[in-house]
Scaffold this motif. Structure first.
Motif, PDB file in Angstrom:
ATOM      1  N   ALA A 131       0.812  -1.212   0.000  1.00  0.00           N
ATOM      2  CA  ALA A 131       0.000   0.000   0.000  1.00  0.00           C
ATOM      3  C   ALA A 131       0.846   1.264   0.000  1.00  0.00           C
ATOM      4  O   ALA A 131       1.906   1.328   0.632  1.00  0.00           O
ATOM      5  CB  ALA A 131      -0.924   0.006   1.215  1.00  0.00           C
ATOM      6  N   ALA A 132       0.344   2.281  -0.726  1.00  0.00           N
ATOM      7  CA  ALA A 132       0.907   3.618  -0.608  1.00  0.00           C
ATOM      8  C   ALA A 132       0.503   4.164   0.762  1.00  0.00           C
ATOM      9  O   ALA A 132      -0.578   3.841   1.276  1.00  0.00           O
ATOM     10  CB  ALA A 132       0.374   4.507  -1.725  1.00  0.00           C
ATOM     11  N   ARG A 133       1.352   4.992   1.373  1.00  0.00           N
ATOM     12  CA  ARG A 133       1.124   5.386   2.759  1.00  0.00           C
ATOM     13  C   ARG A 133       1.058   6.898   2.901  1.00  0.00           C
ATOM     14  O   ARG A 133       1.878   7.631   2.359  1.00  0.00           O
ATOM     15  CB  ARG A 133       2.226   4.810   3.647  1.00  0.00           C
ATOM     16  CG  ARG A 133       2.223   3.284   3.655  1.00  0.00           C
ATOM     17  CD  ARG A 133       3.378   2.719   4.448  1.00  0.00           C
ATOM     18  NE  ARG A 133       3.271   1.266   4.558  1.00  0.00           N
ATOM     19  CZ  ARG A 133       4.128   0.500   5.233  1.00  0.00           C
ATOM     20  NH1 ARG A 133       5.169   1.058   5.835  1.00  0.00           N
ATOM     21  NH2 ARG A 133       3.947  -0.805   5.285  1.00  0.00           N
ATOM     22  N   LEU A 134       0.067   7.348   3.676  1.00  0.00           N
ATOM     23  CA  LEU A 134      -0.152   8.774   3.883  1.00  0.00           C
ATOM     24  C   LEU A 134      -0.588   8.998   5.323  1.00  0.00           C
ATOM     25  O   LEU A 134      -1.437   8.271   5.842  1.00  0.00           O
ATOM     26  CB  LEU A 134      -1.228   9.276   2.916  1.00  0.00           C
ATOM     27  CG  LEU A 134      -1.650  10.740   3.009  1.00  0.00           C
ATOM     28  CD1 LEU A 134      -0.480  11.669   2.694  1.00  0.00           C
ATOM     29  CD2 LEU A 134      -2.819  11.011   2.051  1.00  0.00           C
ATOM     30  N   VAL A 135       0.002   9.996   5.970  1.00  0.00           N
ATOM     31  CA  VAL A 135      -0.374  10.377   7.331  1.00  0.00           C
ATOM     32  C   VAL A 135      -0.974  11.769   7.288  1.00  0.00           C
ATOM     33  O   VAL A 135      -0.377  12.704   6.739  1.00  0.00           O
ATOM     34  CB  VAL A 135       0.838  10.365   8.290  1.00  0.00           C
ATOM     35  CG1 VAL A 135       0.405  10.794   9.698  1.00  0.00           C
ATOM     36  CG2 VAL A 135       1.480   8.988   8.332  1.00  0.00           C
ATOM     37  N   LEU A 136      -2.176  11.924   7.849  1.00  0.00           N
ATOM     38  CA  LEU A 136      -2.834  13.219   7.917  1.00  0.00           C
ATOM     39  C   LEU A 136      -2.972  13.667   9.366  1.00  0.00           C
ATOM     40  O   LEU A 136      -3.277  12.855  10.248  1.00  0.00           O
ATOM     41  CB  LEU A 136      -4.234  13.150   7.282  1.00  0.00           C
ATOM     42  CG  LEU A 136      -4.318  12.734   5.814  1.00  0.00           C
ATOM     43  CD1 LEU A 136      -5.768  12.776   5.342  1.00  0.00           C
ATOM     44  CD2 LEU A 136      -3.451  13.626   4.932  1.00  0.00           C
ATOM     45  N   VAL A 195       3.607  13.097   5.060  1.00  0.00           N
ATOM     46  CA  VAL A 195       2.827  13.597   6.194  1.00  0.00           C
ATOM     47  C   VAL A 195       2.230  14.930   5.781  1.00  0.00           C
ATOM     48  O   VAL A 195       2.944  15.805   5.270  1.00  0.00           O
ATOM     49  CB  VAL A 195       3.690  13.773   7.455  1.00  0.00           C
ATOM     50  CG1 VAL A 195       2.883  14.443   8.572  1.00  0.00           C
ATOM     51  CG2 VAL A 195       4.234  12.428   7.935  1.00  0.00           C
ATOM     52  N   LEU A 196       0.911  15.104   5.975  1.00  0.00           N
ATOM     53  CA  LEU A 196       0.222  16.342   5.626  1.00  0.00           C
ATOM     54  C   LEU A 196      -0.517  16.872   6.837  1.00  0.00           C
ATOM     55  O   LEU A 196      -1.186  16.106   7.544  1.00  0.00           O
ATOM     56  CB  LEU A 196      -0.803  16.106   4.513  1.00  0.00           C
ATOM     57  CG  LEU A 196      -0.368  16.196   3.051  1.00  0.00           C
ATOM     58  CD1 LEU A 196       0.722  15.174   2.740  1.00  0.00           C
ATOM     59  CD2 LEU A 196      -1.572  15.972   2.150  1.00  0.00           C
ATOM     60  N   SER A 197      -0.417  18.171   7.084  1.00  0.00           N
ATOM     61  CA  SER A 197      -1.286  18.801   8.077  1.00  0.00           C
ATOM     62  C   SER A 197      -2.396  19.530   7.337  1.00  0.00           C
ATOM     63  O   SER A 197      -2.156  20.198   6.326  1.00  0.00           O
ATOM     64  CB  SER A 197      -0.504  19.772   8.974  1.00  0.00           C
ATOM     65  OG  SER A 197      -0.088  20.919   8.267  1.00  0.00           O
ATOM     66  N   VAL A 198      -3.625  19.382   7.808  1.00  0.00           N
ATOM     67  CA  VAL A 198      -4.822  19.854   7.105  1.00  0.00           C
ATOM     68  C   VAL A 198      -5.465  20.978   7.903  1.00  0.00           C
ATOM     69  O   VAL A 198      -5.673  20.850   9.114  1.00  0.00           O
ATOM     70  CB  VAL A 198      -5.823  18.695   6.916  1.00  0.00           C
ATOM     71  CG1 VAL A 198      -7.065  19.167   6.170  1.00  0.00           C
ATOM     72  CG2 VAL A 198      -5.160  17.530   6.178  1.00  0.00           C
TER      73      VAL A 198
END
Length: 277
Positions: A131-136, A195-198
């Motif tokens: 899996a592609a991985r993303l942290v929000l 890693v993204l901050s929203v």
């Protein structure tokens, strides 16, 4: 094995925090920390959760949305709320050694927890490994408001960081982000993992309906201690300590100006005295 990037599964971890209820008066406990006997899911964490759910709804690729929280026993309520809103599963890191943890200690613990959560896929398939991985994350927490955890977490994970996201789309093995800076609107592209901050301008978070609340009861929540992640209390020792903490003094009564024909002049004099003008 997936045949193309478009078919690659995507695993999104959303960091959610249990914070003191802002509708209640905040109290300082005997240990000089905020009394956390009553709390709620941080409102600012609902925006990254909504962003993750919208990503899942906008694609045909398999998307797993995981909620991850760090905190005392009561923090399980934040994980539960995230499941009711739409997360597929949740993880809760609960260890007394993390009480009062500063940003450095929190990001250290989160790095290990994120890596463990990403590795916790279905053992019968290779889906999670591929899996592609993303942290929000939220733009800040409702209590600490440092906004420093996303940057420290990305650095510890060794992945890309994009902050102040107002719009997110995932394209294959990359994420395209609309973000705001001090003076301009930007569109940036970063490879996954990231890693993204929203921000709170990204969307309008949904409310869980009765069906979602009932479905959440069947969703798994896993609780870890530091030892489960291969960490010790020394690994997450805070570099800062609260020396003293006192309640904010009550606000003094304001000055009332009665309009006797000189009110405008008095207001200007007051503002000048307060160095507002």
């Amino acid at each position: 094995m997936p045949e193309s990037a478009a078919a690659t599964p995507l695993h999104i971890i959303v960091l959610v925090k249990w914070v003191p209820d802002y509708q209640l008066e905040r109290r300082i406990a005997e240990d000089q920390r905020i009394d956390r006997s009553g709390g709620v899911l941080s409102e600012l964490d609902e925006y990254p959760l909504e962003a993750a759910l919208q990503i899942r709804e906008a694609t045909e690729r398999p998307v797993r949305v995981t909620a991850l929280t760090v905190g005392p026993a009561g923090a399980s309520a934040a994980a539960k709320k995230a499941l009711q809103i739409g997360a597929d599963d949740a993880f809760h890191l609960n260890d007394d050694a993390l009480a009062g943890a500063d940003v450095a200690a929190t990001s250290t613990a989160l790095r290990a927890a994120v890596e463990q959560a990403f590795a916790s896929g279905d053992e019968d398939t290779e889906a999670d490994a591929e899996a592609a991985r993303l942290v929000l994350t939220g733009m800040a927490s409702d209590d600490g408001e440092t906004s420093a955890v996303p940057a420290q977490l990305a650095e510890r994970l060794g992945v890309s960081l994009v902050t102040q996201a107002t719009g997110i789309s995932v394209e294959g093995e990359a994420v395209v982000v609309d973000r705001i800076s001090a003076s301009e609107q930007q569109k940036v592209r970063a490879g996954l993992p990231a890693v993204l901050s929203v921000t709170d301008q990204a969307n309008d978070p949904r409310y869980p309906n009765f069906k979602a609340i009932m479905a959440a009861k069947k969703k798994p929540t896993t609780t870890w201690a530091l030892a489960d992640l291969g960490l010790s209390a020394a690994d997450v020792a805070s570099k800062t300590q609260v020396a003293t903490a006192d309640p904010r003094p009550p606000r003094e009564a304001g000055e009332i100006i009665t309009d006797d024909g000189e009110a405008g002049k008095k207001i200007v004099e007051f503002l000048a005295k307060e160095r507002v003008l």
